[in-house]
Design an enzyme around this catalytic site. Sequence first.
Site, PDB file in Angstrom:
ATOM      1  N   HIS A  22     -57.843  56.708  52.095  1.00 48.66           N
ATOM      2  CA  HIS A  22     -59.248  56.308  52.206  1.00 48.66           C
ATOM      3  C   HIS A  22     -60.023  56.771  50.976  1.00 48.66           C
ATOM      4  O   HIS A  22     -61.032  57.473  51.111  1.00 48.66           O
ATOM      5  CB  HIS A  22     -59.897  56.956  53.436  1.00 48.66           C
ATOM      6  CG  HIS A  22     -59.248  56.692  54.748  1.00 48.66           C
ATOM      7  ND1 HIS A  22     -59.627  57.346  55.911  1.00 48.66           N
ATOM      8  CD2 HIS A  22     -58.264  55.847  55.116  1.00 48.66           C
ATOM      9  CE1 HIS A  22     -58.898  56.909  56.935  1.00 48.66           C
ATOM     10  NE2 HIS A  22     -58.048  56.014  56.469  1.00 48.66           N
ATOM     11  N   HIS A  47     -62.282  50.603  55.990  1.00 47.54           N
ATOM     12  CA  HIS A  47     -61.221  51.557  56.277  1.00 47.54           C
ATOM     13  C   HIS A  47     -60.669  52.215  55.005  1.00 47.54           C
ATOM     14  O   HIS A  47     -60.901  53.395  54.786  1.00 47.54           O
ATOM     15  CB  HIS A  47     -60.123  50.821  57.067  1.00 47.54           C
ATOM     16  CG  HIS A  47     -59.058  51.690  57.631  1.00 47.54           C
ATOM     17  ND1 HIS A  47     -58.260  51.327  58.681  1.00 47.54           N
ATOM     18  CD2 HIS A  47     -58.616  52.917  57.256  1.00 47.54           C
ATOM     19  CE1 HIS A  47     -57.404  52.281  58.966  1.00 47.54           C
ATOM     20  NE2 HIS A  47     -57.602  53.259  58.112  1.00 47.54           N
ATOM     21  N   GLU A 104     -50.762  54.942  62.442  1.00 52.31           N
ATOM     22  CA  GLU A 104     -50.601  53.669  61.722  1.00 52.31           C
ATOM     23  C   GLU A 104     -49.136  53.260  61.589  1.00 52.31           C
ATOM     24  O   GLU A 104     -48.787  52.463  60.721  1.00 52.31           O
ATOM     25  CB  GLU A 104     -51.244  53.749  60.329  1.00 52.31           C
ATOM     26  CG  GLU A 104     -52.718  54.075  60.320  1.00 52.31           C
ATOM     27  CD  GLU A 104     -53.607  52.964  60.874  1.00 52.31           C
ATOM     28  OE1 GLU A 104     -53.099  52.039  61.533  1.00 52.31           O
ATOM     29  OE2 GLU A 104     -54.825  53.042  60.647  1.00 52.31           O
ATOM     30  N   HIS A 164     -50.969  54.960  52.502  1.00 52.10           N
ATOM     31  CA  HIS A 164     -52.290  54.568  53.017  1.00 52.10           C
ATOM     32  C   HIS A 164     -53.264  55.706  52.760  1.00 52.10           C
ATOM     33  O   HIS A 164     -52.936  56.877  53.012  1.00 52.10           O
ATOM     34  CB  HIS A 164     -52.195  54.277  54.513  1.00 52.10           C
ATOM     35  CG  HIS A 164     -53.529  54.159  55.172  1.00 52.10           C
ATOM     36  ND1 HIS A 164     -54.486  53.247  54.774  1.00 52.10           N
ATOM     37  CD2 HIS A 164     -54.093  54.841  56.209  1.00 52.10           C
ATOM     38  CE1 HIS A 164     -55.560  53.382  55.530  1.00 52.10           C
ATOM     39  NE2 HIS A 164     -55.343  54.344  56.404  1.00 52.10           N
TER      40      HIS A 164
HETATM   41  P1  13P Z   1     -52.926  59.569  61.191  1.00 55.77           P
HETATM   42  O1  13P Z   1     -53.244  61.048  61.046  1.00 55.77           O
HETATM   43  O2  13P Z   1     -52.611  59.196  62.616  1.00 55.77           O
HETATM   44  O3  13P Z   1     -51.865  59.146  60.198  1.00 55.77           O
HETATM   45  O4  13P Z   1     -54.233  58.737  60.876  1.00 55.77           O
HETATM   46  C1  13P Z   1     -54.918  58.859  59.666  1.00 55.77           C
HETATM   47  C2  13P Z   1     -55.499  57.555  59.214  1.00 55.77           C
HETATM   48  O5  13P Z   1     -55.868  57.451  58.071  1.00 55.77           O
HETATM   49  C3  13P Z   1     -55.599  56.407  60.137  1.00 55.77           C
HETATM   50  O6  13P Z   1     -55.883  55.238  59.442  1.00 55.77           O
END
Ligand code: 13P
Length: 231
Positions: free
Chosen positions: A97, A158, A76, A95
């Site tokens: 989830h 996401h 990202e 970022h």
């Molecule tokens: P990365 O391990 O490449 O940072 O990806 C994790 C992720 O949450 C992608 O949105």
Amino acid sequence: MTEPTHPELRQAVIDTCLGMNRTHLNQGMSGNLSIRTGNGFLITPTSLPYDEMRPEDIVEMGFDGTYLGSRQPSSEWRFHRDILAARPDVEVVLHAHPTFATALAVHGRGIPSFHYMIALAGGDSIRCAPYATFGTQALSDHAVAALEGRLACLLANHGMIVLGTSPKGTLALAVEVETLARQYIFSLQLGEPNLLSPEEVARAGEKMRAMKYGQVPDDGGENDVARPRGA
Ligand code: 13P
């Protein structure tokens, strides 16, 4: 071998990522984090669990998309770069989830002004950016637009992005956004919640900023509304 640059910032990246695990914002290898340096930024490497990350694993990137180091940057990196470039007010991009924010995002729903704490995210709503495949320029463009005038957004199907000026403050805001998502989902069980007007959210936001309410001590000040005894 030369010593990695910015040792304190590298450690701050790792500590904040471990904080994401500790607060259950993240699990496994999802999520990523960047911190601005003088002329670029540090970013987590792709696909490395946070509890295995060492300072030399953190990747140094320039705004031209080139990187230094033995590991590849997060998939990202585009939205991290584009947000840091577009937002001089921001030092940290997080970022994750987390479950409740992601549950809203899979319905393409943001968070409206159902609680005054939403003002901490910089406005009277938290928008949900449209879906695009992870790591793409399209996702980055959607995220930059959804974050306009805000410190947080959801990403459809996401997760979330949260911005801040310090690692601890950004982590604290991310926990707050996930809490708001949880409260909003619970409140929806009883029907559509009452919303606060934009004016009331702005008033609450001003008051919180004046009091440093909801902000971590590192991010500033004291409660200047109550008067310390003897002052
Ligand atoms: P990365 O391990 O490449 O940072 O990806 C994790 C992720 O949450 C992608 O949105």
